[in-house]
Design an enzyme around this catalytic site. Structure first.
Site, mmCIF file in Angstrom:
data_model
loop_
_atom_site.group_PDB
_atom_site.id
_atom_site.type_symbol
_atom_site.label_atom_id
_atom_site.label_comp_id
_atom_site.label_asym_id
_atom_site.label_seq_id
_atom_site.Cartn_x
_atom_site.Cartn_y
_atom_site.Cartn_z
ATOM 1 N N PHE A 124 46.043 34.961 36.712
ATOM 2 C CA PHE A 124 46.023 35.316 35.297
ATOM 3 C C PHE A 124 46.857 36.567 35.052
ATOM 4 O O PHE A 124 46.669 37.587 35.711
ATOM 5 C CB PHE A 124 44.569 35.558 34.882
ATOM 6 C CG PHE A 124 44.357 35.900 33.444
ATOM 7 C CD1 PHE A 124 44.683 35.003 32.444
ATOM 8 C CD2 PHE A 124 43.801 37.116 33.082
ATOM 9 C CE1 PHE A 124 44.464 35.307 31.107
ATOM 10 C CE2 PHE A 124 43.580 37.440 31.748
ATOM 11 C CZ PHE A 124 43.915 36.523 30.760
ATOM 12 N N SER A 137 43.446 34.279 43.032
ATOM 13 C CA SER A 137 42.677 34.779 41.896
ATOM 14 C C SER A 137 42.328 33.648 40.927
ATOM 15 O O SER A 137 41.687 32.673 41.328
ATOM 16 C CB SER A 137 43.463 35.901 41.223
ATOM 17 O OG SER A 137 42.648 36.645 40.344
ATOM 18 N N MET A 138 42.744 33.719 39.650
ATOM 19 C CA MET A 138 42.502 32.600 38.748
ATOM 20 C C MET A 138 43.149 31.330 39.281
ATOM 21 O O MET A 138 42.635 30.222 39.052
ATOM 22 C CB MET A 138 43.045 32.888 37.349
ATOM 23 C CG MET A 138 42.868 31.714 36.385
ATOM 24 S SD MET A 138 43.728 31.887 34.813
ATOM 25 C CE MET A 138 45.419 31.516 35.290
ATOM 26 N N ASP A 148 39.044 44.939 47.105
ATOM 27 C CA ASP A 148 39.713 44.239 46.012
ATOM 28 C C ASP A 148 39.243 44.914 44.726
ATOM 29 O O ASP A 148 38.052 44.932 44.425
ATOM 30 C CB ASP A 148 39.312 42.761 46.036
ATOM 31 C CG ASP A 148 40.019 41.913 44.996
ATOM 32 O OD1 ASP A 148 40.353 42.439 43.914
ATOM 33 O OD2 ASP A 148 40.223 40.711 45.247
ATOM 34 N N HIS A 166 43.889 43.096 46.161
ATOM 35 C CA HIS A 166 43.742 41.798 45.503
ATOM 36 C C HIS A 166 44.934 40.865 45.737
ATOM 37 O O HIS A 166 44.760 39.699 46.085
ATOM 38 C CB HIS A 166 43.536 42.004 44.002
ATOM 39 C CG HIS A 166 43.296 40.723 43.262
ATOM 40 N ND1 HIS A 166 42.209 39.906 43.514
ATOM 41 C CD2 HIS A 166 44.013 40.106 42.285
ATOM 42 C CE1 HIS A 166 42.263 38.857 42.722
ATOM 43 N NE2 HIS A 166 43.339 38.945 41.967
#
Length: 259
Positions: free
Chosen positions: A25, A93-94, A194, A224
């Site tokens: 994202f 992530s997303m 993260d 992250h």
């Protein structure tokens, strides 16, 4: 709006094993391009699409929602399936949430899942404030470039549009409900440090999927965006070995872990 230099989608025509990579994202394919190139160099067919509203300016993301992002990776998966008998989905992530939803919804059409610091929940007070706050404030500060490596940089937006963040929250709710339908082999790589996604998200994924073949790898030296960080090679090698174990035709030319 022109795509930012470096944020372009990536596609490589390789062998009969395909990999779909999903970026995060407010990010772009740039964060996963070294991973994509690593897999392409080892003979895999690789698809790394640019999600709608990303890779240009945050105002464009404001006009999109989770349905647009998911539709793009779903389309890319369909194109890969036409080309490759074995297909894996992966994401950061997303992008990890998108990969998990693809696995849940497409079943046997997906042979395995790789997620790096997957996000499956909007945490904190912001989650409860979003429905109202998005009508009062357009953006909040960006989340890009959480990288331990001093020279590391992610090509992502410096602002997060709240309408899009609200839509992201809906996506995460759907993905959380989908997790028990994920039965494929799963490789989950996560960074203990993260600053974007807490460890609870990875724990949630591991605790709710129905997969019996599950591997968790800790990325001790990265934040992250581990795909651009100190442990990037570990991500690339572990994912390639995972794919090779499940699709033995990979690496038969003598390439193994690429170490």
């Amino acid at each position: 709006m022109p795509v930012l230099p470096g944020a372009e989608p990536f596609r490589h025509e390789g062998g009969e094993v395909g990999v779909l990579l999903c970026h995060g994202f407010t990010g772009s394919p740039q964060s996963l391009r070294p991973w994509a190139q690593y897999l392409a160099d080892r003979g895999l067919t690789v698809s790394l699409p640019l999600l709608p509203g990303h890779g240009t300016r945050w105002e464009d993301l404001q006009l999109t929602g989770w349905q647009d992002w998911y539709a793009e990776v779903d389309r890319a998966l369909g194109a890969l399936r036409e080309r490759c008998p074995r297909v894996f989905v992966a994401g950061l992530s997303m992008g990890g949430a998108l990969a998990l939803r693809l696995a849940a919804r497409h079943g046997d059409a997906v042979d395995g899942v790789v997620v790096v610091n997957p996000a499956v929940k909007v945490h904190g007070l912001s989650a409860y404030a979003l429905p109202v706050a998005r009508h009062l404030v357009r953006t909040t500060k960006g989340i890009a470039s959480d990288i331990a490596r001093p020279e590391g940089a992610e090509l992502g937006y410096d602002r997060v549009p709240l309408h899009a963040a609200h839509s992201l929250r809906h996506l995460f709710r759907l993905v959380d409900g989908d997790l028990p339908q994920v039965t494929q082999p799963l490789l989950l790589l996560r960074s203990p440090q993260d600053h974007v996604v807490p460890p609870a998200d990875s724990a949630r994924v591991l605790g709710r999927v129905s997969s019996t073949d599950v591997t968790e790898v800790l990325l001790e030296h990265s934040y992250h965006v581990a795909t651009l960080d100190h442990d990037a090679d570990r991500v690339f090698e572990e994912s390639f070995a995972f794919i090779g174990r499940l699709a033995p035709s990979v690496g038969k030319e003598g390439t193994t872990s690429g170490g």
